[in-house]
Scaffold this active site. Sequence first.
Site, PDB file in Angstrom:
ATOM      1  N   GLU A  57       0.828  -1.209   0.000  1.00 41.00           N
ATOM      2  CA  GLU A  57       0.000   0.000   0.000  1.00 41.00           C
ATOM      3  C   GLU A  57       0.860   1.256   0.000  1.00 41.00           C
ATOM      4  O   GLU A  57       0.504   2.268  -0.580  1.00 41.00           O
ATOM      5  CB  GLU A  57      -0.901   0.018   1.239  1.00 41.00           C
ATOM      6  N   THR A  68      -5.590   8.178  -4.489  1.00 41.75           N
ATOM      7  CA  THR A  68      -5.505   8.139  -3.029  1.00 41.75           C
ATOM      8  C   THR A  68      -4.621   9.284  -2.532  1.00 41.75           C
ATOM      9  O   THR A  68      -4.914   9.908  -1.504  1.00 41.75           O
ATOM     10  CB  THR A  68      -4.942   6.780  -2.578  1.00 41.75           C
TER      11      THR A  68
HETATM   12  N1  HSE Z   1      -7.943   5.055   4.933  1.00 37.84           N
HETATM   13  C1  HSE Z   1      -7.431   5.317   3.632  1.00 37.84           C
HETATM   14  C2  HSE Z   1      -7.886   6.679   3.191  1.00 37.84           C
HETATM   15  C3  HSE Z   1      -7.947   4.282   2.688  1.00 37.84           C
HETATM   16  O1  HSE Z   1      -9.045   6.992   3.401  1.00 37.84           O
HETATM   17  O2  HSE Z   1      -7.076   7.447   2.676  1.00 37.84           O
HETATM   18  C4  HSE Z   1      -7.574   4.552   1.260  1.00 37.84           C
HETATM   19  O3  HSE Z   1      -7.038   3.455   0.661  1.00 37.84           O
END
Ligand code: HSE
Length: 293
Positions: free
Chosen positions: A120, A168
């Site tokens: 990740e 993201t």
């Molecule tokens: N918790 C993370 C976010 C998950 O909200 O940025 C994204 O993959």
Amino acid sequence: MLTVRAPATSANLGSGFDVFGVALGTPADVVRVERAPETTIMVTGAGSEYIPEDPEKNTVGAVAEALDAPARIRIDKGVRPSSGLGSSAASAAAAAVALNALYDRGRSRKELVPVAAEGEALVSGEAHADNVAPALLGGFTVVTDDGVTQVDASVPVVACLPDLSVSTRDARGVVPDSAPMDEIVTTVGNAATLTVGMTRDDPDLVGQGMDDGIVTPERTELIEGYDRVRQAALDAGATGVTVSGAGPGVLAVCHRRDQRPIAGAMVDAFDAVGIESRAYQTTVGEGARLYRE
Ligand code: HSE
């Protein structure tokens, strides 16, 4: 050859930013691995054209490196990248389970969480584990600095995926650095309510606990049509609606009887602002599953 199916996941659930996650019944990634002198990666399926096959740049390559488990790896994507449904986490979790078995590394599913989270980090810049934990363990997961707590759950959901892309990294860029105490108190109350709801498989309590006034409002600005889609889902019977992970996916929790009308209402609402979308009617489900061939 070993094959692993790992599910899409939805992180945050509104009130549990970077803490809560659920595994979804559908969609899922399928990863196949065979021992090889060095790691090679082939990617097919949903959005595969956007995923690098270079092991240095692929989440799965990072997992192979962390487990010292070189392999010929084939990834069949069911979870579209940049969807908010834990696409990279599904591949990373599947690879972690597959390579752990292929090389008899003996790690437990919980021990594989930080391994998969390394993957990740390649995508978001941070090794947060709120998608890989449910992808590995299934059900509802709570990730903290002290580890992962998991509970099986099967709450019905609709995950609606618009044909939009939100990275993201961009979605993390709008997260505020601080929040007023009254917002924090409200969010803690909601998170606690949601947790009780998951342990009881109660869609009303889960939905009641999804509201978050700190992170979610900043992120909805990145998702065209979000307010309209949220209202349409609530009008059709959803007990709670929020951004799925970093977006642009939108997650609605509901009773099973309302799934179909909610899915239709969400797709229609995106359509009304000129955006195509697809709705998955599913439930909170199981984690990665290993098949030996
Ligand atoms: N918790 C993370 C976010 C998950 O909200 O940025 C994204 O993959």
